[in-house]
Each structure stands twice: as C-alpha cells, then as structure tokens.
Design a protein around this motif. Structure first.
Motif, short mmCIF file in Angstrom:
data_model
loop_
_atom_site.label_atom_id
_atom_site.label_comp_id
_atom_site.label_asym_id
_atom_site.label_seq_id
_atom_site.Cartn_x
_atom_site.Cartn_y
_atom_site.Cartn_z
N GLU A 291 -0.23 -42.58 -9.20
CA GLU A 291 -0.38 -43.06 -10.57
C GLU A 291 0.91 -42.74 -11.31
N CYS A 292 1.52 -43.76 -11.89
CA CYS A 292 2.73 -43.56 -12.65
C CYS A 292 2.40 -42.88 -13.98
N GLN A 293 3.15 -41.83 -14.26
CA GLN A 293 2.90 -41.09 -15.50
C GLN A 293 3.58 -41.78 -16.70
N GLU A 294 4.43 -42.74 -16.42
CA GLU A 294 5.13 -43.47 -17.47
C GLU A 294 4.30 -44.65 -17.99
N CYS A 295 3.80 -45.46 -17.06
CA CYS A 295 3.13 -46.70 -17.47
C CYS A 295 1.69 -46.80 -16.96
N GLU A 296 1.22 -45.73 -16.29
CA GLU A 296 -0.17 -45.63 -15.82
C GLU A 296 -0.57 -46.67 -14.77
N THR B 175 9.10 -44.81 -5.83
CA THR B 175 9.23 -45.08 -7.25
C THR B 175 8.14 -46.05 -7.69
N CYS B 176 7.86 -46.04 -8.98
CA CYS B 176 6.81 -46.89 -9.52
C CYS B 176 7.08 -48.36 -9.22
N ASP B 177 6.05 -49.05 -8.74
CA ASP B 177 6.13 -50.47 -8.46
C ASP B 177 6.45 -51.28 -9.72
N ASN B 178 6.00 -50.79 -10.83
CA ASN B 178 6.06 -51.56 -12.07
C ASN B 178 7.32 -51.26 -12.89
N CYS B 179 7.63 -49.97 -13.11
CA CYS B 179 8.73 -49.62 -14.01
C CYS B 179 9.85 -48.84 -13.32
N GLY B 180 9.65 -48.49 -12.06
CA GLY B 180 10.71 -47.81 -11.32
C GLY B 180 10.80 -46.31 -11.57
N SER B 181 9.87 -45.77 -12.35
CA SER B 181 9.88 -44.33 -12.63
C SER B 181 9.58 -43.52 -11.38
N THR B 182 10.14 -42.31 -11.35
CA THR B 182 9.81 -41.39 -10.26
C THR B 182 8.82 -40.33 -10.72
ZN LIG Z 1 5.56 -47.00 -14.02
#
Ligand SMILES: [Zn+2]
Length: 67
Positions: free
Chosen positions: A24-29, A42-49
């Motif tokens: 679960e991405c903590q940036e964009c959920e 990395t996040c599929d959606n926003c690239g966050s780690t």
């Molecule tokens: Zn994300």
C-alpha cells in the motif's frame, strides 16, 4: 517419505515458489501486488518508495500457507 526427508523439504527453499507482496502506497493509498521485495519496488501509480507491505501470497511450489 521419511520424517527426515520431510524436515529437509521444509527447511530448503523451494526454487519454484514465487512470493507476491501486496503493498500500500503511503503517498497515494494505491494498493498493488509485486513479486519484488520492498526495497526494490516503487508505487505503480506515483512512483513513491514509501510503501507498506500489507500482505503476501505464495504462488507455485506447494504446501500451502502456514497458519
Ligand atoms: Zn503512490
């Protein structure tokens, strides 16, 4: 199969087994599934780690999930 063979099989990693992690991405959920470990994904959606592992699934191999 003897008991010792069974123990050896439990201890040895099964090369045919794939682990799928749910993150679960903590940036964009966004939640997504990857076979990569957390440090290399990395996040599929926003690239966050900034990801949190929320579950994992074992595919292939055998024996089923413990517990
Ligand atoms: Zn994300």
């Amino acid at each position: 199969m003897s008991l010792m063979d069974k123990v050896k099989e439990l201890l040895a990693p099964d090369e045919g087994e794939t682990v799928l992690y749910d993150y679960e991405c903590q940036e964009c959920e966004t939640t997504f599934t990857s076979s990569e470990e957390q440090e290399s994904v990395t996040c599929d959606n926003c690239g966050s780690t900034d990801l949190e592992e929320v579950g994992r699934m074992y595919a292939g191999g055998g024996g089923g999930a413990p517990g």
